[in-house]
Write a protein that holds these residues in place. Structure first.
Motif, PDB file in Angstrom:
ATOM      1  N   TYR A  52       0.833  -1.207   0.000  1.00 60.21           N
ATOM      2  CA  TYR A  52       0.000   0.000   0.000  1.00 60.21           C
ATOM      3  C   TYR A  52       0.867   1.257   0.000  1.00 60.21           C
ATOM      4  O   TYR A  52       0.568   2.239  -0.705  1.00 60.21           O
ATOM      5  CB  TYR A  52      -0.914   0.017   1.220  1.00 60.21           C
ATOM      6  N   PHE A  76      -6.291   2.140  -5.988  1.00 58.09           N
ATOM      7  CA  PHE A  76      -6.967   2.374  -4.714  1.00 58.09           C
ATOM      8  C   PHE A  76      -8.483   2.306  -4.843  1.00 58.09           C
ATOM      9  O   PHE A  76      -9.202   3.150  -4.314  1.00 58.09           O
ATOM     10  CB  PHE A  76      -6.550   3.750  -4.159  1.00 58.09           C
ATOM     11  N   VAL A  79      -9.988   2.172  -1.404  1.00 54.54           N
ATOM     12  CA  VAL A  79      -9.268   3.026  -0.449  1.00 54.54           C
ATOM     13  C   VAL A  79      -9.659   4.478  -0.664  1.00 54.54           C
ATOM     14  O   VAL A  79      -9.751   4.945  -1.807  1.00 54.54           O
ATOM     15  CB  VAL A  79      -7.738   2.878  -0.610  1.00 54.54           C
ATOM     16  N   LEU A  92      -4.761   6.660   4.615  1.00 57.54           N
ATOM     17  CA  LEU A  92      -5.455   5.764   3.694  1.00 57.54           C
ATOM     18  C   LEU A  92      -6.517   5.027   4.494  1.00 57.54           C
ATOM     19  O   LEU A  92      -6.206   4.352   5.482  1.00 57.54           O
ATOM     20  CB  LEU A  92      -4.485   4.759   3.069  1.00 57.54           C
ATOM     21  N   LEU A  94      -9.104   2.094   4.409  1.00 58.47           N
ATOM     22  CA  LEU A  94      -9.309   0.880   3.629  1.00 58.47           C
ATOM     23  C   LEU A  94     -10.601   0.198   4.017  1.00 58.47           C
ATOM     24  O   LEU A  94     -10.932   0.098   5.217  1.00 58.47           O
ATOM     25  CB  LEU A  94      -8.165  -0.111   3.876  1.00 58.47           C
ATOM     26  N   THR A 103      -6.908   1.579   8.693  1.00 62.22           N
ATOM     27  CA  THR A 103      -6.335   2.862   8.303  1.00 62.22           C
ATOM     28  C   THR A 103      -4.818   2.750   8.307  1.00 62.22           C
ATOM     29  O   THR A 103      -4.232   2.035   9.120  1.00 62.22           O
ATOM     30  CB  THR A 103      -6.752   4.001   9.250  1.00 62.22           C
TER      31      THR A 103
END
Length: 261
Positions: A52, A76, A79, A92, A94, A103
């Motif tokens: 990621y 993403f 995301v 981010l 998720l 996160t």
């Protein structure tokens, strides 16, 4: 209680050897399979985070809104990327399979710099905070294609520390070289010391799923009896591994990698 939970209870309360009967279908290598299950949970959690972060680095590389939108759509889909109020800080958010939420917060997110990263996740969005997995990383992104990560963390069963060299291959695959320790939170304590003897190579099967194809991992498990038990794990193909337990017993079987984005 499912089979894996039964194994977990047994391993934490009665050491690895107590799990042989529960995993009788794998015979005398059963404790080695359990040791690998617990160790791979950390290895692949770190691998997911690294991937990621690498994709986010590509996002940062873009200097136009259209460029960032393009990377966002490509990498993403599940995301939400948020810029935090603190300078060079991002989060981010998720949404993973089965309703999981996670996160990844990145501070000092300057390309080529040393990033401070905190990852937090729940087993499911309905889980209590006590089951939250929390990971802290210091990530050296200075060398193109190869990053170095220092890590401490915990989940609902283990406290963890590890260190990794992560290589991002041009074909999209991922290589992990590292070592670490997992120590159970339950008493009596189980300790898992692990080290890669050969890089663990994960090939990108599609845009979001990786397959373990090569590498060797050595695990030394010490339970309440204080006697170390050694497990050598060798990847022998696409999500297939060989377990060698205490240099006496060997078996092969399938393995589903947990690096999914």
């Amino acid at each position: 209680m499912n089979l894996k939970q039964i194994i977990a209870a047994g391993i934490l309360l009665m050491s690895l050897a107590a799990c042989v009967e529960e995993r009788s279908n794998q015979g005398e290598t059963a404790p080695g399979w359990v040791a690998f299950e617990y160790t791979s949970a950390l290895v692949e959690r770190c691998g997911i985070t690294a991937e990621y972060l690498h994709r986010f680095d590509r996002y940062l590389e873009q200097n136009t809104s259209s460029g960032r939108d393009s990377v966002d759509r490509l990498y993403f889909s599940n995301v939400k990327i948020q810029r935090d109020q603190e300078p060079n800080a991002w989060t981010l958010r998720l949404k993973e399979r089965y309703g999981n939420e996670r996160t990844i917060t990145i501070r000092n997110a300057v390309r080529g710099g040393m990033w401070e990263v905190v990852g937090e996740g729940l087993a499911t969005k309905f889980s209590p905070r006590s089951e939250r997995a929390v990971d802290h990383f210091r990530v050296n992104t200075g060398k193109s294609g190869t990053w170095y990560m220092e890590h401490i963390g915990r989940d609902r069963e283990f406290a963890d520390s590890s260190a990794w060299m992560v290589q991002f291959v041009s074909d999209g695959s991922l290589q992990l070289v590292g070592n670490g320790v997992r120590t159970s939170l339950a008493v009596p304590t189980l300790r898992l010391d692990f080290k890669t003897d050969l890089p663990l190579s994960y090939t990108l099967r599609n845009t979001s799923t990786f397959t373990l194809v090569d590498g060797q991992l050595r695990i030394i498990a010490t339970g309440p009896n204080g006697l170390p038990e050694t497990t050598a794990v060798t990847a022998i193909g696409s999500d297939r591994i060989r377990i060698n337990y205490n240099n006496k017993h060997s078996a092969e079987g399938n393995w589903n990698s947990a690096i999914e984005l």
